[in-house]
Design an enzyme around this catalytic site. Structure first.
Site, PDB file in Angstrom:
ATOM      1  N   ARG A  41      80.486-103.794  45.518  1.00 17.78           N
ATOM      2  CA  ARG A  41      80.077-102.506  44.941  1.00 17.78           C
ATOM      3  C   ARG A  41      80.818-102.180  43.649  1.00 17.78           C
ATOM      4  NH1 ARG A  41      81.339 -99.071  49.361  1.00 17.78           N
ATOM      5  NH2 ARG A  41      81.340 -97.409  47.832  1.00 17.78           N
ATOM      6  N   ASN A  42      81.745-103.043  43.232  1.00 18.23           N
ATOM      7  CA  ASN A  42      82.406-102.811  41.956  1.00 18.23           C
ATOM      8  C   ASN A  42      81.386-103.090  40.849  1.00 18.23           C
ATOM      9  OD1 ASN A  42      84.039-103.323  39.473  1.00 18.23           O
ATOM     10  ND2 ASN A  42      85.720-102.914  40.893  1.00 18.23           N
ATOM     11  N   ALA A  43      81.284-102.203  39.895  1.00 19.78           N
ATOM     12  CA  ALA A  43      80.252-102.294  38.848  1.00 19.78           C
ATOM     13  C   ALA A  43      80.690-103.117  37.641  1.00 19.78           C
ATOM     14  CB  ALA A  43      79.865-100.884  38.402  1.00 19.78           C
ATOM     15  N   SER A 142      85.327 -99.142  36.827  1.00 22.48           N
ATOM     16  CA  SER A 142      84.157 -99.798  37.420  1.00 22.48           C
ATOM     17  C   SER A 142      84.206 -99.760  38.941  1.00 22.48           C
ATOM     18  CB  SER A 142      84.066-101.250  36.938  1.00 22.48           C
ATOM     19  OG  SER A 142      85.187-101.999  37.370  1.00 22.48           O
TER      20      SER A 142
END
Length: 166
Positions: A41-43, A142
């Site tokens: 889920r880190n962008a 992020s």
């Protein structure tokens, strides 16, 4: 329960690095995978892919790193090691600073340092100080823990486009 000491990764840079992106310290998912920004889920990968105009998320990790380096983008963290339970920056205790000045001094093409999140910016600016000809840029984290929409994050991250496009 005492926090474990977490040790970050070596820098991903070379002599052609024009943009250095600094995080705080890899989270648990990244440490377990031995990869920068491994939490699903880190962008980070969609954000930097947007900056580069490439979908890096479809590539294996090693190819992502190769693409960053080919475009003059480097990665590292402002903290070399720290005590932390979990992955949140707020849980970091007894941080040991990374030797950012030495790294930056060895990057002849460097034009900008971008900080991925508030803690990275706070500590990184303190460690680095002023560097002639190098822009310092604060970006929203992020991390999925930073509850700001992707559109807002992407708008800020897209300010890096001019650095990697030249």
């Amino acid at each position: 329960m005492p926090a474990d000491r977490r040790i970050g990764f070596p820098p991903v840079v070379d002599a052609a690095t024009r943009l250095l992106i600094l995080g705080s310290l890899p989270g648990d998912a990244s440490l377990k995978a031995a990869q920068y920004y491994a939490h699903p889920r880190n962008a980070f990968w969609p954000l930097i892919g947007g900056v580069l105009g490439e979908d890096l998320t479809v590539l294996p990790y090693e190819q992502r790193i190769d693409r960053l380096k080919a475009r003059g983008v480097g990665l590292w963290d402002v903290i070399a090691s720290a005590e932390r339970s979990g992955s949140l920056d707020a849980a970091i205790r007894s941080p040991e600073a990374a030797d950012l000045r030495s790294l930056i001094d060895g990057l002849p093409a460097l034009r900008a340092v971008a900080f991925n999140g508030k803690l990275a910016a706070k500590l990184g600016r303190r460690i680095i100080g002023d560097v002639n000809g190098v822009r310092l840029i604060d970006l929203p984290s992020s991390s999925p823990a930073h509850a700001v929409g992707m559109t807002i994050k992407a708008s800020s991250w897209n300010s890096l486009t001019d650095i990697v496009s030249t």
